[in-house]
Write a protein that holds these residues in place. Structure first.
Motif, PDB file in Angstrom:
ATOM      1  N   GLU A  13       4.696  18.443  68.307  1.00 12.23           N
ATOM      2  CA  GLU A  13       5.163  18.540  67.187  1.00 12.23           C
ATOM      3  C   GLU A  13       5.319  17.286  66.390  1.00 12.23           C
ATOM      4  OE1 GLU A  13       8.455  20.924  66.719  1.00 12.23           O
ATOM      5  OE2 GLU A  13       7.376  22.977  67.364  1.00 12.23           O
ATOM      6  N   HIS A  14       5.321  15.867  67.132  1.00 11.69           N
ATOM      7  CA  HIS A  14       6.461  14.967  66.196  1.00 11.69           C
ATOM      8  C   HIS A  14       5.078  13.682  66.524  1.00 11.69           C
ATOM      9  CE1 HIS A  14       9.817  15.708  65.948  1.00 11.69           C
ATOM     10  NE2 HIS A  14      10.778  16.620  66.769  1.00 11.69           N
ATOM     11  N   GLN A  15       4.130  13.890  67.395  1.00 13.12           N
ATOM     12  CA  GLN A  15       2.967  13.052  67.486  1.00 13.12           C
ATOM     13  C   GLN A  15       2.007  12.578  66.624  1.00 13.12           C
ATOM     14  OE1 GLN A  15      -0.094  15.247  70.434  1.00 13.12           O
ATOM     15  NE2 GLN A  15      -0.261  13.400  71.061  1.00 13.12           N
ATOM     16  N   GLY A  16       2.046  13.187  65.654  1.00 11.66           N
ATOM     17  CA  GLY A  16       1.738  12.410  64.170  1.00 11.66           C
ATOM     18  C   GLY A  16       2.353  11.574  63.638  1.00 11.66           C
ATOM     19  N   ARG A  17       3.879  11.522  63.922  1.00 11.38           N
ATOM     20  CA  ARG A  17       4.070  10.627  63.958  1.00 11.38           C
ATOM     21  C   ARG A  17       4.289   9.226  64.122  1.00 11.38           C
ATOM     22  NH1 ARG A  17       9.273   8.697  61.016  1.00 11.38           N
ATOM     23  NH2 ARG A  17      11.195   7.993  62.028  1.00 11.38           N
ATOM     24  N   LEU A  18       4.709   9.636  65.969  1.00  9.25           N
ATOM     25  CA  LEU A  18       4.463   8.802  67.032  1.00  9.25           C
ATOM     26  C   LEU A  18       3.415   7.402  66.905  1.00  9.25           C
ATOM     27  CD1 LEU A  18       5.785  10.875  69.681  1.00  9.25           C
ATOM     28  CD2 LEU A  18       7.359   9.502  68.116  1.00  9.25           C
ATOM     29  N   HIS A  23       0.684   2.915  65.752  1.00  8.92           N
ATOM     30  CA  HIS A  23       0.056   2.167  65.213  1.00  8.92           C
ATOM     31  C   HIS A  23       0.224   0.895  63.895  1.00  8.92           C
ATOM     32  CE1 HIS A  23      -4.177   2.464  62.367  1.00  8.92           C
ATOM     33  NE2 HIS A  23      -4.077   1.469  62.512  1.00  8.92           N
ATOM     34  N   ARG A  24       1.214   1.371  63.554  1.00  4.38           N
ATOM     35  CA  ARG A  24       2.489   0.345  63.250  1.00  4.38           C
ATOM     36  C   ARG A  24       2.739  -1.088  63.410  1.00  4.38           C
ATOM     37  NH1 ARG A  24       0.713  -0.425  57.557  1.00  4.38           N
ATOM     38  NH2 ARG A  24       1.778   1.355  55.826  1.00  4.38           N
ATOM     39  N   MET A  25       3.039  -0.290  64.890  1.00  7.11           N
ATOM     40  CA  MET A  25       3.524  -1.886  66.121  1.00  7.11           C
ATOM     41  C   MET A  25       2.642  -2.278  66.322  1.00  7.11           C
ATOM     42  SD  MET A  25       7.200  -1.691  66.333  1.00  7.11           S
ATOM     43  CE  MET A  25       6.657  -1.959  67.689  1.00  7.11           C
ATOM     44  N   LEU A  26       1.676  -1.480  67.207  1.00  6.77           N
ATOM     45  CA  LEU A  26       0.237  -2.506  68.038  1.00  6.77           C
ATOM     46  C   LEU A  26      -0.978  -3.436  66.428  1.00  6.77           C
ATOM     47  CD1 LEU A  26       0.361   0.125  70.552  1.00  6.77           C
ATOM     48  CD2 LEU A  26       1.507  -2.250  70.321  1.00  6.77           C
ATOM     49  N   ALA A  35      -0.383   4.538  74.017  1.00  7.76           N
ATOM     50  CA  ALA A  35       0.905   4.174  74.198  1.00  7.76           C
ATOM     51  C   ALA A  35       1.857   5.232  73.970  1.00  7.76           C
ATOM     52  CB  ALA A  35       1.380   3.375  72.619  1.00  7.76           C
ATOM     53  N   VAL A  36       0.808   6.521  72.656  1.00  8.90           N
ATOM     54  CA  VAL A  36       1.361   7.744  72.688  1.00  8.90           C
ATOM     55  C   VAL A  36       1.010   8.436  73.913  1.00  8.90           C
ATOM     56  CG1 VAL A  36       1.663   9.804  71.119  1.00  8.90           C
ATOM     57  CG2 VAL A  36       1.088   7.065  70.058  1.00  8.90           C
ATOM     58  N   GLN A  37       0.340   7.740  74.836  1.00  7.56           N
ATOM     59  CA  GLN A  37       0.074   8.726  75.945  1.00  7.56           C
ATOM     60  C   GLN A  37       1.404   8.043  76.987  1.00  7.56           C
ATOM     61  OE1 GLN A  37      -3.929   7.701  76.834  1.00  7.56           O
ATOM     62  NE2 GLN A  37      -4.977   9.383  75.814  1.00  7.56           N
ATOM     63  N   GLU A  38       1.534   7.066  77.391  1.00 15.38           N
ATOM     64  CA  GLU A  38       2.150   6.404  77.833  1.00 15.38           C
ATOM     65  C   GLU A  38       3.874   7.084  78.082  1.00 15.38           C
ATOM     66  OE1 GLU A  38       4.261   4.632  81.295  1.00 15.38           O
ATOM     67  OE2 GLU A  38       1.722   4.923  80.562  1.00 15.38           O
ATOM     68  N   LEU A  58      12.221  10.617  70.760  1.00 16.81           N
ATOM     69  CA  LEU A  58      11.001  10.014  71.058  1.00 16.81           C
ATOM     70  C   LEU A  58      10.342   9.329  70.175  1.00 16.81           C
ATOM     71  CD1 LEU A  58       9.637  13.909  70.768  1.00 16.81           C
ATOM     72  CD2 LEU A  58       9.716  12.629  72.549  1.00 16.81           C
ATOM     73  N   THR A  59      11.043   8.870  69.014  1.00 15.16           N
ATOM     74  CA  THR A  59      10.587   8.020  68.600  1.00 15.16           C
ATOM     75  C   THR A  59      11.107   6.724  70.039  1.00 15.16           C
ATOM     76  OG1 THR A  59      10.978   8.745  66.717  1.00 15.16           O
ATOM     77  CG2 THR A  59      10.577   6.090  66.659  1.00 15.16           C
TER      78      THR A  59
END
Length: 281
Positions: A13-18, A23-26, A35-38, A58-59
């Motif tokens: 549910e939160h994966q899009g935001r994560l 993406h903004r960070m990296l 990063a999201v997989q990790e 999660l964030t």
């Protein structure tokens, strides 16, 4: 097993935001996916019994993964790995809170411009607070700093981004005028206008020299549209409403020096294409 399934559903549910945070960070979709997989691997092994704010938790985990990746990237570029910057001193004459957030458009363009000039901690503080409205208290937890220090890091990054936004917008506006004029001259077959826009040694595909490039494009570009491609003024050729080719322009001293044409559909799908509905006259 039931708890793991519940956690997997909540993460999805939160994966899009994560992914947006990463993406903004990296600055890279591929690295953001890694990063999201990790982050999921860490989440799946963690004890969630004491977690009260799942979205914030999660964030935080995703941000920590990104911070590690940024520090590793920075270390690879330097002879010695740099530590986080020292605890910054409080700022005198802080700006009004209403002035702390940047406009979304400016953030998008300017952040890419100054991405690699910010330290990992500055970048994290700026992105999480100014783009995703994460509190400085939560940010301080991620980087092991006080909320005041996190605020100062974000402020330092914000000043750089503001300056880059102004320079980037000015350059983008000038480039857009040149690309727009080129498309108009190409559609109308105005050879003289095309020559005026091209550097004498301009290159497009295998065509070299301004006269040859002008002849190649004269009378063409009927289906080409002015666009932003990855935030940069360009042109997109459409067929039945779908982008089939992207024309990117290298501009120096107010003249077009190189025109690249990309028709690879795989690459086109990965690029950010924004058609500009109204061309300026």
């Amino acid at each position: 097993m039931v708890e793991q399934e519940w956690l997997s559903e909540r993460f999805a549910e939160h994966q899009g935001r994560l992914h947006a945070v990463a993406h903004r960070m990296l600055g890279s979709r591929g690295e953001a996916e890694d990063a999201v997989q990790e982050a999921w691997l860490r989440v799946s092994r963690a004890d969630t019994g004491q977690v009260e704010n799942l979205a914030g938790w999660l964030t935080t985990i995703t941000a920590r993964v990104c911070l590690n990746m940024l520090e590793a990237r920075r270390a690879r570029r330097e002879e010695a790995a740099g530590a986080l910057p020292p605890e910054p001193a409080p700022e005198i004459g802080s700006t009004d809170p209403e002035d702390e957030a940047l406009l979304a458009d400016s953030v998008g363009v300017a952040l890419m411009v100054v991405l690699d000039t910010l330290t990992p901690a500055e970048r994290l503080a700026f992105v999480l607070h100014d783009v995703f409205a994460v509190s400085f208290g939560e940010i301080g937890t991620v980087i092991d700093r006080s909320p005041a220090a996190a605020r100062q890091l974000a402020s330092r990054a914000r000043r750089r981004v503001r300056g880059a936004a102004e320079a980037s917008e000015a350059a983008r506006s000038a480039e857009r005028d040149i690309v727009e004029a080129f498309l108009a001259a190409s559609r109308s077959g105005d050879f003289a206008a095309l020559l005026e826009l091209l550097d004498p040694d301009a290159v497009a595909l295998e065509v070299r020299g301004a006269p040859a490039v002008a002849s190649f494009f004269a009378g063409r570009a009927q289906a080409a549209r002015l666009a932003l491609v990855d935030g940069v003024p360009a042109a997109v050729w459409l067929h039945r409403g779908q982008p089939r080719a992207v024309f990117t322009f290298t501009i120096g001293d107010g003249k077009i020096t190189h025109i690249a044409i990309d028709t690879d559909q795989g690459r086109l799908q990965r690029r950010e294409l924004v058609l500009l509905t109204q061309e300026r006259r």
